[in-house]
Every structure is written in structure tokens, then in C-alpha cells.
Design an enzyme around this catalytic site. Structure first.
Site, PDB file in Angstrom:
ATOM      1  N   ARG A  29       0.812  -1.219   0.000  1.00  0.00           N
ATOM      2  CA  ARG A  29       0.000   0.000   0.000  1.00  0.00           C
ATOM      3  C   ARG A  29       0.850   1.276   0.000  1.00  0.00           C
ATOM      4  NH1 ARG A  29      -5.029   0.945   0.637  1.00  0.00           N
ATOM      5  NH2 ARG A  29      -4.654   2.717   2.053  1.00  0.00           N
ATOM      6  N   GLU A  62      -0.700   8.930   4.276  1.00  0.00           N
ATOM      7  CA  GLU A  62      -0.859   9.920   5.335  1.00  0.00           C
ATOM      8  C   GLU A  62       0.397  10.777   5.460  1.00  0.00           C
ATOM      9  OE1 GLU A  62      -4.107   7.633   8.136  1.00  0.00           O
ATOM     10  OE2 GLU A  62      -1.990   7.325   8.577  1.00  0.00           O
ATOM     11  N   PHE A  75       0.435   5.673  11.380  1.00  0.00           N
ATOM     12  CA  PHE A  75      -0.342   4.558  10.835  1.00  0.00           C
ATOM     13  C   PHE A  75       0.158   4.120   9.460  1.00  0.00           C
ATOM     14  CE2 PHE A  75      -2.941   6.226  14.173  1.00  0.00           C
ATOM     15  CZ  PHE A  75      -3.561   5.114  14.713  1.00  0.00           C
ATOM     16  N   GLU A  76       0.013   4.967   8.450  1.00  0.00           N
ATOM     17  CA  GLU A  76       0.350   4.540   7.093  1.00  0.00           C
ATOM     18  C   GLU A  76       1.097   5.676   6.396  1.00  0.00           C
ATOM     19  OE1 GLU A  76      -1.871   1.613   4.106  1.00  0.00           O
ATOM     20  OE2 GLU A  76      -2.853   3.577   4.241  1.00  0.00           O
ATOM     21  N   GLN A  77       2.389   5.584   6.430  1.00  0.00           N
ATOM     22  CA  GLN A  77       3.244   6.644   5.919  1.00  0.00           C
ATOM     23  C   GLN A  77       4.192   6.066   4.869  1.00  0.00           C
ATOM     24  OE1 GLN A  77       6.889   9.418   7.630  1.00  0.00           O
ATOM     25  NE2 GLN A  77       5.400   8.615   9.068  1.00  0.00           N
TER      26      GLN A  77
END
Length: 538
Positions: free
Chosen positions: A351, A368, A374-376
Site C-alpha cells: 500500500r 498519510e 499509521f500509514e506513511q
């Protein structure tokens, strides 16, 4: 000679294990994915990264883990034909609680697939497994007491409530029997990082004490019974630089004992190499190794006498040191991510990046923000030298200022500098600087190059030179032309353990890498064709 640190850059909490002629060291990775670094050596001099075993969602998911949480203090051992790795996944840092969960994974080989984790306990962090010569197995870990004024960045000794011992049942894969607090620590306090080993009928316990800053130490104790009582080493500490501010290797503590096949003895420890004038360790906590000797009193001592670690120590045998190249250029090809690089927290790397979507490129999908837990989309490698240059080439076409991609000198969400390509309403596509120079707790970002400079269409070359405490960014169109400096000289020293909130505020290390984010939620991709890391003199 062994030249310390043997693992430069962010490689803390070294647990060492020998199997036959092979030595392995496991180190903490905190929020960086995959979890745990394992290096291999045949001579204790030259080391090669061979595995990061916590690599899939069933083993590790750190989305939401705060900065400097995640994987703390792994312990690597070998018994019953298996490698054993016990570690902590810490879910909270600030405040009185830690929420520290301990697990075991195993594998018949270092470089093979490791098992799904088996839960151990959550009473504290820094677990270690000891395989006794009678076949029994024991877990030791520090116990965390939340009923104190200890909190992130300001540790207090009462929170470090001794070392717990409990038996591990390998058949049922669970703890059994009584829980005993076997060691309260020395007067230095902050006792953690326990490791047990046995020699001549003595159980030896080494622990880390004094916090992981400049008072850090390896403390040693022993007992005829595994559950104590333990008597303290005549010097109390086996290794420490706390009273030697002139020593090159500072913050010395948290390590483990190992014997060579011919009976020579060594002890690992973490260390830091501070940069003047502010004594900030821009390379984080690194791994070092000291030669030791047993004396007639059956206590272990440093071979060079005293307790202060040396930069150079005798190796077990004569061996040539393999010099690493000064320049390392990565051209991104299909396949796994090159081993120098890691990303943050997520077990779903597909992702945030792809090496196949555009052949010859590392594609980052803007997710993000650079401050996300969380999702970097941030892929980076460790800084291993006080002075270095990094370069990358990025092809990126933003249509809003919410879409950003570029090059970063990164520690955590409060400590980073980034040279980025983005969109400006009046200037069009621009190259500019985002910087967060250690502002805590707000994480306030500043813009040292203001709105930046207009950039022509097409790929852009980005570079940064870090010379000890100073950072200068550069850019140029990839189609040609000379490098142009952009923005002022920035404080590279803030990208360190001591930067921002200060000593004990964070525990990882500096990285150089590539980032992208898209806070519009449209996941605008950025394509990177190369990444260069080059050691600079001085």
C-alpha cells in the site's frame, strides 16, 4: 583488532548468540519494519545483515505505535535445534503506562521463515529466554510499575520494579510456576535488559541500568540459585562510561555475554558517539563489543581493566577488516526492497510502495502525512557516518499542495528535514523545504525556503549534505545543469536521540530516505529511480 562500533548507526540493545563458528547479533528496530535486525559474523570483526525476521502481519503490526515504540530489546538464542527470538512490542510511550507485550518466535535457520509469535506476558519489557543445562527454560524481564511519576522522556527508578523470573514450558508454549522478583538492581537504578548465563555452577545476571542516556551501564550479579539471592559484582558495573565524559564511546550499556569456541570471552553493549558542542548522538545508539577476562574470583572484567569501553579491542584471531565502499548507489529494480532500506510500522508495504508498477523505479504511493503513526510512505536507510551526502531522482507531478514527495533526513514526526517537490498556487510546481526541528509536543513544521523555487517539468534531482551538525539541501533538473543550494544551513544535530525533547525522549536513530504523502486521499504516486548514500570526510 575489532573496531567499535561494530554495527554503526541505529543498532541498539545487542543480543549476541554463537552457534558453532557463527556469531549472530539481534538489535532493536522500534517502529521500523520489518522488525529486528540480525547480523552475522565468523570472526567478530566483519558483520553482515542477514535477516529481519518479523516480516508479515501475523507476526507484527505496528500501525498506531507511537514514535520510539514497537520492537524493544530482542534476545536471540539457540537450543533444541531452533533459533529463539523473544522481544517486546511496545504500544504506548508517554504517560505512566507502557502496554508492553512479549512474544517468542522460532526458526530452524536464521535466514529461513520464522514462526508466528507465541505470547509470553505483558508485565514489562526486555524479555530474555535462558536455556538451563538441565533442559528447563526460563523467562526474565523487567517489571513495569505504573504507580510512579515515570513517563516518557523522564524515567524514574521506581517504575523499573526489578527483574522477574518465571519458567517457560516449551511443550505447552506457556509460562508456568511462580513468578519471582529476583533482582532489584543496583543503586544506579532503572534496571532493565536482563540476560542470564551459567558458568561453574554460578548463574550470572547482566542488566542494563541508569537509563539509556549518559548514565547507562551494564551491571552484573551472580547467584548459586537461578532465583537468587544475587550478589553484586565487585565493581557493580561491568561496562559504563558514566564517569568518563572524555571517552569516545558514551552511553555504554545493555549487552550480552558470549564465548568463542576456544574459550575467549566478549560482551556486547550499545553505545553512542556524541557530536560537540551539544553532545548529541546523531547516529543513535550503536552496537559495540568488548573483550573480557575471567579472574580468580570468578567474576568477569574488561580485558583492558576498568569499566570504560575501548574503541579498539583484540579480535579472537587475526583477520582482515572488510572496508565498506564510501559510495553506495541503489538503482531500483523489480524484486524485494534492497536490504539497506526499511519503512515504518505497516505490515502492508504494497500500500505504500512498489518496485514493479514502474520498472526501474521505486514508486511511493502518497498516503498519510510525514507525521502519521499509521500509514506513511517513507522508505529510508540508516545514517552510518557523521558526515555524508544523499541523492535521489524523483519524477512527481502534484496538482495540489497536499501532494508532496522528496528526500528526507528523518528521525521521527518531531525531528526531520525534507527537500520536497509539491504544488504552489502561484509558482506552480516547486522545490521547497519542510522542517520540524524538534518542536515537542506540538510537532510544529517550519518552511526554511518559504514557498520554494519553481521547477520545470520532468524528473528532479534532490540532494543533501550532512557535515556533522550542519545540513545543506541542493537540487537541479534531472535533465542537466549544476547543483543549486536551496534554503539555509539547517541543524542536522536535532536529528538525534537528544534532539527535541532531549535525552531519554526517543531511542531510534537518523535515517536518510525518500517520502511521499497525499493528504487529499488520492494516493498520488512518486517515482524514484535511484538513491545514493556517500560517506564524506570530516
Amino acid at each position: 583488532m575489532i573496531r567499535n562500533p561494530i554495527l554503526p548507526g541505529f543498532n541498539p540493545d545487542p543480543s549476541i548468540c554463537r552457534v558453532g563458528q557463527d556469531y549472530y547479533i539481534a538489535t532493536s528496530t522500534f517502529e521500523w519494519y520489518p522488525g529486528v535486525q540480525i547480523h552475522h559474523s565468523l570472526d567478530l570483526v566483519n558483520w553482515t545483515l542477514v535477516r529481519r525476521p518479523l516480516e508479515r502481519a501475523s507476526q507484527l503490526d505496528m500501525r498506531g505505535n507511537p514514535d520510539s515504540c514497537g520492537i524493544w530489546a530482542p534476545c536471540l538464542s539457540h537450543a533444541d535445534g531452533l533459533f529463539w527470538l523473544v522481544y517486546t512490542d511496545v504500544k504506548r510511550y508517554d504517560g505512566n503506562f507502557k502496554d508492553a507485550h512479549n512474544f517468542i518466535v522460532t526458526s530452524p535457520t536464521i535466514d529461513g521463515e520464522w514462526s508466528d509469535p507465541v505470547y509470553v506476558n505483558s508485565s514489562g519489557f526486555d524479555p530474555s529466554v535462558f536455556h538451563d543445562d538441565d533442559g528447563r527454560k526460563w523467562i526474565v524481564n523487567m517489571q513495569w510499575n505504573h504507580r510512579t511519576e515515570s513517563y516518557g522522556g523522564a524515567p524514574k527508578s521506581p517504575a523499573f520494579d526489578g527483574i522477574l523470573l518465571q519458567e517457560w514450558d516449551a511443550e505447552t508454549k506457556s509460562l508456568k510456576g511462580p513468578i519471582k522478583n529476583i533482582f532489584a538492581g543496583s543503586p544506579l537504578g532503572l534496571v532493565e535488559g536482563p540476560h542470564l548465563f551459567k558458568r561453574k555452577g554460578w548463574y550470572y545476571l547482566t542488566t542494563a541500568e541508569g537509563g539509556t542516556g549518559y548514565d547507562h551501564a551494564v551491571t552484573m550479579a551472580r547467584s548459586r540459585s537461578i532465583d537468587g539471592p544475587y550478589e553484586m559484582h565487585p565493581n557493580m558495573h561491568l561496562i559504563t562510561s558514566k564517569d568518563a565524559p572524555e571517552a569516545v564511546l558514551q552511553r555504554a550499556g545493555h549487552g550480552q555475554y558470549v564465548e568463542t569456541p576456544d574459550g575467549q570471552v566478549y560482551h556486547t553493549h550499545l553505545c553512542g558517539r556524541p557530536m560537540p558542542p551539544k553532545r548529541r548522538c546523531t547516529l543513535g545508539r550503536e552496537t559495540a563489543l568488548q573483550k573480557c577476562v575471567w579472574k580468580d574470583d570468578d567474576w568477569l572484567y574488561l580485558a583492558q581493566r576498568g569499566v570504560v569501553p575501548d574503541v579498539e579491542v583484540p579480535a579472537p584471531t587475526d583477520v582482515e577488516v572488510t572496508e565498506q565502499p564510501a559510495r553506495n548507489e541503489t538503482l531500483f529494480e523489480s524484486g524485494p526492497l534492497p536490504t539497506d532500506f526499511q519503512w515504518l510500522r505497516t505490515p502492508q508495504p504494497e500500500r505504500i510502495f512498489s518496485l514493479s508498477e514502474r520498472p526501474g523505479h521505486l514508486r511511493l504511493y502518497g498516503r498519510e502525512s510525514v507525521g502519521s503513526w499509521f500509514e506513511q510512505a517513507l522508505v529510508a536507510r540508516r545514517q552510518e557516518h557523521h558526515s555524508f551526502r544523499a541523492e535521489t531522482t524523483v519524477d512527481f507531478s502534484p496538482d495540489t499542495y497536499q501532494q508532496v514527495a522528496g528526500l528526507t533526513h528523518y528521525y521521527n514526526r518531531h525531528k526531520f528535514h525534507a527537500l520536497v517537490v509539491t504544488m504552489h498556487e502561484k509558482l506552480g510546481r516547486v522545490v521547497t523545504i519542510f522542517s520540524c526541528p524538534g518542536d515537542f509536543p506540538h510537532g510544529r513544521m517550519v518552511f526554511p525556503a518559504d514557498s520554494g523555487v519553481a521547477a520545470p517539468d520532468g524528473p528532479v534531482d534532490l540532494a543533501m549534505e550532512i557535515k556533522e551538525n550542519d545540513l545543506q539541501f541542493f537540487w537541479r533538473p534531472a535533465s542537466g545543469g549544476g547543483w543549486q543550494a536551496i534554503g539555509p544551513v539547517l541543524d542536522a544535530g536535532v536529528i538525534s536521540d537528544e534532539g527535541g525533547r532531549g535525552e531519554h525522549g526517543s531511542f531510534t536513530g537518523a535515517f536518510a530516505g525518500m517520502l511521499a504523502f497525499d493528504t487529499s486521499g488520492r494516493a498520488r504516486p512518486a517515482d524514484f529511480s535511484r538513491f545514493v548514500y556517500e560517506r564524506l570526510e570530516g
